[in-house]
Structures are given as C-alpha cells and as structure tokens.
Design a protein around this motif. Structure first.
Motif, short mmCIF file in Angstrom:
data_model
loop_
_atom_site.label_atom_id
_atom_site.label_comp_id
_atom_site.label_asym_id
_atom_site.label_seq_id
_atom_site.Cartn_x
_atom_site.Cartn_y
_atom_site.Cartn_z
N ASP A 19 0.83 -1.21 0.00
CA ASP A 19 0.00 0.00 0.00
C ASP A 19 0.85 1.25 0.00
O ASP A 19 0.56 2.23 -0.71
N ILE A 20 1.90 1.28 0.83
CA ILE A 20 2.74 2.48 0.92
C ILE A 20 3.52 2.72 -0.38
O ILE A 20 3.71 3.87 -0.81
N VAL A 21 3.97 1.65 -1.01
CA VAL A 21 4.68 1.80 -2.29
C VAL A 21 3.73 2.31 -3.36
O VAL A 21 4.08 3.19 -4.17
N GLU A 22 2.51 1.77 -3.37
CA GLU A 22 1.51 2.24 -4.33
C GLU A 22 1.16 3.70 -4.08
O GLU A 22 1.00 4.49 -5.02
N ASP A 63 3.93 5.86 -5.42
CA ASP A 63 3.85 5.96 -6.87
C ASP A 63 2.84 7.04 -7.27
O ASP A 63 3.12 7.88 -8.14
N LYS A 64 1.67 7.03 -6.65
CA LYS A 64 0.65 8.03 -6.95
C LYS A 64 1.12 9.42 -6.53
O LYS A 64 0.85 10.43 -7.21
N PHE A 65 1.85 9.47 -5.41
CA PHE A 65 2.34 10.75 -4.89
C PHE A 65 3.32 11.41 -5.86
O PHE A 65 3.19 12.60 -6.17
N ILE A 93 11.42 15.80 1.27
CA ILE A 93 10.09 15.48 0.74
C ILE A 93 9.69 14.06 1.10
O ILE A 93 8.55 13.79 1.52
N ALA A 94 10.66 13.13 0.95
CA ALA A 94 10.36 11.72 1.26
C ALA A 94 10.04 11.54 2.74
O ALA A 94 9.10 10.81 3.10
N THR A 95 10.82 12.21 3.60
CA THR A 95 10.58 12.10 5.05
C THR A 95 9.19 12.60 5.42
O THR A 95 8.45 11.94 6.18
N GLU A 96 8.81 13.74 4.86
CA GLU A 96 7.49 14.31 5.16
C GLU A 96 6.38 13.38 4.67
O GLU A 96 5.40 13.13 5.39
N LYS A 103 6.27 10.11 6.88
CA LYS A 103 5.73 10.35 8.22
C LYS A 103 4.23 10.57 8.19
O LYS A 103 3.50 10.16 9.11
N GLU A 104 3.75 11.21 7.13
CA GLU A 104 2.30 11.41 6.99
C GLU A 104 1.57 10.08 6.88
O GLU A 104 0.39 9.97 7.25
N HIS A 105 2.28 9.06 6.36
CA HIS A 105 1.67 7.74 6.19
C HIS A 105 2.08 6.78 7.32
O HIS A 105 1.94 5.56 7.18
#
Length: 394
Positions: free
Chosen positions: A3-6, A9-11, A81-84, A87-89
């Motif tokens: 789910d997080i990888v998907e 990808d959308k992000f 950007i990746a860290t933010e 963390k949101e997820h």
C-alpha cells in the motif's frame, strides 16, 4: 506492490505533474519508474528481505522528488520530501532512515555506497547504462541540460563525456548488475567508440572536402569564367527587357495620343481650318514614334538550320534558338553532344551569344534613342505650331 509503495507511486506522479518543470525530460516520472523497475529486477533475483525490499522500492520512487524544488542538492531536498511523505503515512522510523540513506547514495560522484542497499539503489539509478535504451536515455539527458541552460554539448562532446563516464567513473556493484547489465554496458561503450570513430572520419572527410573545394575555388579559373558569363548574359537580358519595356511605353503613349486626337480634334477641323497643319504634324510625329518603337522590338528571322560541317568546324552557335529551331531533335542532340565534348567550343558559343546579344542591344537602344528624340521633338514642334497658328488666327 504494498500500500505504501503504491501510495508513493501516486504521490510522485501528482508531484511531478504539478511542480516539475517541463524542461525535465530525463529526470521525471518515467525515469523514476525505470529505476523502480530495475530495483524490482534486482530484488526478484537476490536474497533480500521484505523490509529492505520496501525501503528500496520507496527510495527508487522518491529519490528524484527533490528536482521539484531545486536541481542543486536535489538529493537533500528529496530526503526532506520523502521524510514528510512517509511520516504522513505513519511509516516506521527505521524504514524512513533507510530510504533517506538510499536517496543520498544516488549522489553518483560524491558518495561511495557502503551498505548492500546503497549498492542496489546506485545500480538501479544508473541501470540505463546497461540497457538497450541507453542511447535514447542519454540523448534525453543531453537535451535536458541544454533546455535548462546548464551546458550545451555537441554530439561529439557528448560521446566523449559518455565514454569517460562509462570507462572511468561508473561501476556496477551488485552481482545481478555485474552479470546482466555489465555486458550490455560494455556493448554500449563499444558502440560509443564506434560512433566516435565514424564522426571523426566524417569530420576529417568534410575538412578534406572543404580544403579541396577551397583550393579548387582559388586555383581554378573555371568558377571565375562561369561567373563572368552568367553575370554578363544576365545583364544583357535585363537590358533587353528594359529596351522592350521602353518601346512598349512609346507604343502605348502614342496610341493613346492618336486615338484622342482623332476622336476630339478631327471633328473640329471643319470649323477650325487653322488646326489642320498642327494636328497633322502632331499625328505624323506620333506615327513615326510608334513605327520606330515597333522596329526596335521587331525580331529578326533566322534560317534556324545548321549542317554537320558547321558543327565540326565550330561555326554554329548552339546557345541561340535561331540557329537550330528547324533542326530535327536527333541532329540537335548530336550537335549538343559535340559541343559538350569541347570546353573551348562551349566558351566560344557563349562568347558568340554574348557578342550578338550586344549587337542586338546596340540596335535596339540606337533606335530607341531616335524614337525618344523624335517623340520629344515632335511634341515641342507640335505645341509650337499650335501656338503659332492660334496666334495667326487671332
């Protein structure tokens, strides 16, 4: 795909769509997908646990997000950007830390991969060097640098830069890359050397050609001779056109004058006998002017034939239609073949053509000069005669 990888990808798809300038024709969503695909190749053919696989997949997708902020230090911006996003997820801290290290490991020239994960992400990020689409991807990168005014490379310079990178600066680290991508990389390198050799030979050939052309241009009188004939004949044709135009002007003007005189003055001569002589003088000079204008433009009739002996003795000028218009096509073709065999005959024919064009122009302009003189003189004499007869009548 987890789910997080998907979600990642959308992000990045939306992020690149909204914030990445369209000048990024290499570092874009497509490139991130290629790196992600290469990561999956290595994962599927290596002994990597689920957690590390997730770190690698997330790093592959998020590693170039920093380009939406700045090209300089985009790895550090990408880490932010990746860290933010992670963390949101609510992604675990150790996974976030692993993603951050992998993103920073993509600094191609500034870092050396220390862990196995860093080696994998480094190989995946540069996997295009060992793929069949290397040439296409490389060209996209060259165009991107040019579009962003970073550096403009010629094709030759870009080949040299790629050779240096593949030969001296880049290396694969993982067993999978060494086994599967290195051979293709070596083929790409060989092709670059081949392209460099071809371009070098082409440049050398063009230099030799240019040198010979310059030498031919400077040393051979042919070009100067051809320019002379071309310019002289063109000038003569322009002068002939000007003469014909002047003659047509005289014809038109005097035709209008005569028609006006005949329609307006002739009917008044019965009651104004004193106008007969001035009108006759006016019409006479106009008629003479028209006749001379016609003579100036009147073409001469030529016999339009030649004999075999004329060609063999080089006595016929085949550049003028009047010398061959009555001949059969086969005879004319034979004569032209004979003409083209002898360069001196060609120049002699052009010289004759130029000479007789000059004679025709001389005749035209002498008659035109006389035509204009008579027109002016006739106009003056006619006006004076009208004035005198008006005065005598009063």
């Amino acid at each position: 795909m987890s789910d997080i990888v998907e979600a990642a990808d959308k992000f990045i798809f939306q992020l690149f769509k909204d914030k990445l300038p369209n000048t990024f024709i290499y570092h874009n969503y497509k490139h991130s997908c290629r790196v992600h695909k290469s990561i999956n190749e290595i994962i599927e053919n290596s002994q990597i646990d689920v957690k590390d696989a997730k770190i690698l997949r997330l790093a592959a997708l998020l590693h170039d997000t920093g380009y939406t902020v700045s090209r300089e230090n985009h790895e550090e911006e990408g880490v932010k950007i990746a860290t933010e996003f992670l963390k949101e997820h609510n992604v675990e801290d150790d996974i976030i830390e692993g993603v951050k290290k992998c993103i920073l490991a993509t600094k191609f020239k500034d870092t050396v991969p220390n862990s196995e994960l860093e080696k994998i992400i480094r190989d995946a990020d540069t996997s295009h060097l060992g793929k069949d689409y290397f040439e296409e991807a490389s060209e996209f990168l060259r165009q991107e640098l040019q579009l962003q005014n970073i550096q403009k490379y010629t094709a030759e310079e870009w080949i040299d830069l790629n050779i240096k990178m593949l030969l001296e600066e880049h290396q694969f680290y993982t067993d999978y890359a060494l086994k599967n991508w290195l051979p293709v990389k070596e083929d790409n390198l060989a092709k670059l050397f081949k392209d460099k050799k071809k371009k070098k030979e082409k440049i050398q050939k063009e230099r030799v050609k240019a040198k010979l052309k310059a030498k031919y241009k400077n040393d051979s009188p042919e070009r100067g001779i051809q320019t002379f004939y071309r310019t002289a004949l063109r000038n003569h044709m322009k002068l002939s056109d000007i003469a014909d135009t002047k003659a047509n002007i005289m014809l038109s003007v005097n035709a209008i004058i005569i028609s006006l005189v005949l329609s307006n003055l002739i009917s008044k001569l019965d009651n104004n006998n004193y106008l007969i002589i001035p009108t006759a003088i006016f019409i006479l000079f106009s008629a003479i002017t028209m006749i001379l204008a016609v003579i100036a433009t009147r073409p001469n009739v030529t016999r339009g034939e030649f004999t075999k002996e004329d060609v063999e003795k080089r006595n016929v000028n085949l550049t003028f239609f009047g010398n061959f218009h009555k001949m059969e096509l086969e005879q004319f073709e034979w004569a032209i073949d004979e003409l083209l065999k002898d360069r001196n005959y060609v120049y002699k024919s052009l010289t004759k053509d130029l000479y007789f064009l000059g004679k025709v122009l001389d005749r035209k302009y002498r008659i035109l000069r006389l035509t204009y003189t008579i027109f002016v003189a006739g106009t003056i004499i006619s006006l004076i005669s009208f004035a005198v007869f008006f005065y005598l009548e009063m």
